[in-house]
Enzyme design. Structure first.
Site, PDB file in Angstrom:
ATOM      1  N   GLY A   1       0.628  -1.323   0.059  1.00 31.07           N
ATOM      2  CA  GLY A   1       0.099  -0.136  -0.054  1.00 31.07           C
ATOM      3  C   GLY A   1       0.892   1.095   0.051  1.00 31.07           C
TER       4      GLY A   1
ATOM      5  CD  GLU B   1       0.426  -5.770  -2.377  1.00 27.16           C
ATOM      6  OE1 GLU B   1       0.119  -4.692  -2.174  1.00 27.16           O
ATOM      7  OE2 GLU B   1       1.524  -5.908  -3.087  1.00 27.16           O
TER       8      GLU B   1
END
Length: 260
Positions: free
Chosen positions: A112, A135
Site C-alpha cells: 500500500g 502481496e
C-alpha cells in the site's frame, strides 16, 4: 480534524503531509487512511495550498505497507470493501486531485505504500529507497490500484514480474523503469521535492488542474482523452490567468497568476 497519525505542516504554499507512525514503519491502518482522506480533501479545497508533498516519518520507511493485522478474518465481501473504500476515498482522490502532489519516498515503499506513491503525480526517491508489491506472499494481490498504476508506469511485463515475484527493487532500478522521476541523496529528498513543486507553483493553478485531468483521461476506459484535452484547453481561455499569461508574454515580464 485532530490527526493522530499525520503531521500537517505548511511552508509557503506547500503543504506537507507526513505519515507519523514511525514505530510501525508508517503502515497504513484504517485510521490513517481515514485521516489521509480528510487531509487531502482539505488541502485540495484550501485556496492557500498550492501543492502537497507527502512523506513518511523517520529514515526507514515512506510507508512499509498496509496494516496486515487488520486483514485477519476478513471474508470476500470484507476484502472488497477494504479495496473499494481505500481506492475511492484515498488513492483516487489523490490521483484526481486539482493540485500537484509529490511523493517523497524515503526507505521502504511496499504494498500500500508503493500504491500511495503511485497515486501521486510525481515521485522522488532517496537513494536508500526500496519499492515493491509483496502481496502475493500473503496470498493477496495489490488492492489499492497497484496492478493498474504500476502497469501504466513501467509496462505490463515489468509490472507482472514485480507483482508475481514480490521482489523489491532499488531506487536506481525504479528510476530506470520509470517508476520514479528522480533519485537523490537522502538529505536532498525534501529540498528536491520543494524545488520541483515551487517551479510548478509558479505556473497557472487552473491550467495545472486541467493538465492533471487531461493526462489522467489517457488511462480511463471509455473516455476519449483527446476530447478531454480539447475541452480543458478551451476552458483555459475563459480564465483570468490565461489573459494574464498572454499579457505577460507579450510584455516580456513574469506572469502573476491568481488561480482565477
Amino acid at each position: 480534524m485532530d490527526y493522530q497519525n499525520l503531521l500537517i505542516t505548511t511552508k509557503g504554499r506547500i503543504q506537507y503531509i507526513t505519515i507519523n507512525r514511525e514505530s510501525k514503519l508508517n503502515a497504513l491502518n484504517k485510521q490513517t487512511l481515514q485521516e489521509l482522506h480528510a487531509a487531502f480533501t482539505a488541502a485540495f479545497n484550501d485556496a492557500e495550498v498550492g501543492g502537497i508533498i507527502i512523506t513518511g516519518a523517520g529514515p526507514k520507511a515512506f510507508v512499509a505497507g498496509a496494516d496486515i493485522a487488520e486483514f485477519a478474518g476478513v471474508n470476500i465481501e470484507g476484502g472488497r470493501a477494504i479495496a473499494q473504500d481505500g481506492q475511492t476515498s484515498v488513492f483516487d482522490v489523490i490521483a484526481n486531485g486539482n493540485k500537484p502532489v509529490i511523493a517523497a519516498v524515503n526507505g521502504f515503499a511496499l504494498g500500500g505504500g508503493l500504491e500511495l506513491a503511485m497515486a501521486c503525480h510525481i515521485r522522488i526517491a532517496s537513494d536508500n529507497a526500496k519499492m515493491g508489491l509483496p502481496e502475493v506472499t500473503l496470498g493477496l494481490i495489490p488492492g489499492y490500484g497497484g496492478t493498474q498504476r504500476l502497469t501504466q508506469l513501467v509496462g505490463r511485463g515489468k509490472a507482472l514480474e514485480m507483482i508475481m515475484t514480490a521482489d523489491m527493487i532499488t531506487a536506481a532500478e525504479a528510476l530506470q523503469s520509470g517508476l520514479v522521476n528522480h533519485v537523490v541523496f537522502q538529505d536532498d529528498l525534501l529540498p528536491k521535492a520543494e524545488e520541483i513543486l515551487n517551479k510548478i507553483l509558479a505556473r497557472a493553478p487552473l491550467a495545472l488542474a486541467s493538465a492533471i485531468k487531461a493526462v489522467n483521461a489517457a488511462s480511463i476506459d471509455g473516455v476519449n482523452g483527446f476530447e478531454v484535452e480539447i475541452a480543458e484547453f478551451a476552458n483555459c481561455f475563459g480564465t483570468e490567468d490565461f489573459t494574464e499569461g498572454v499579457a505577460a508574454f507579450i510584455g516580456k515580464r513574469k506572469p502573476e497568476f491568481k488561480g482565477k
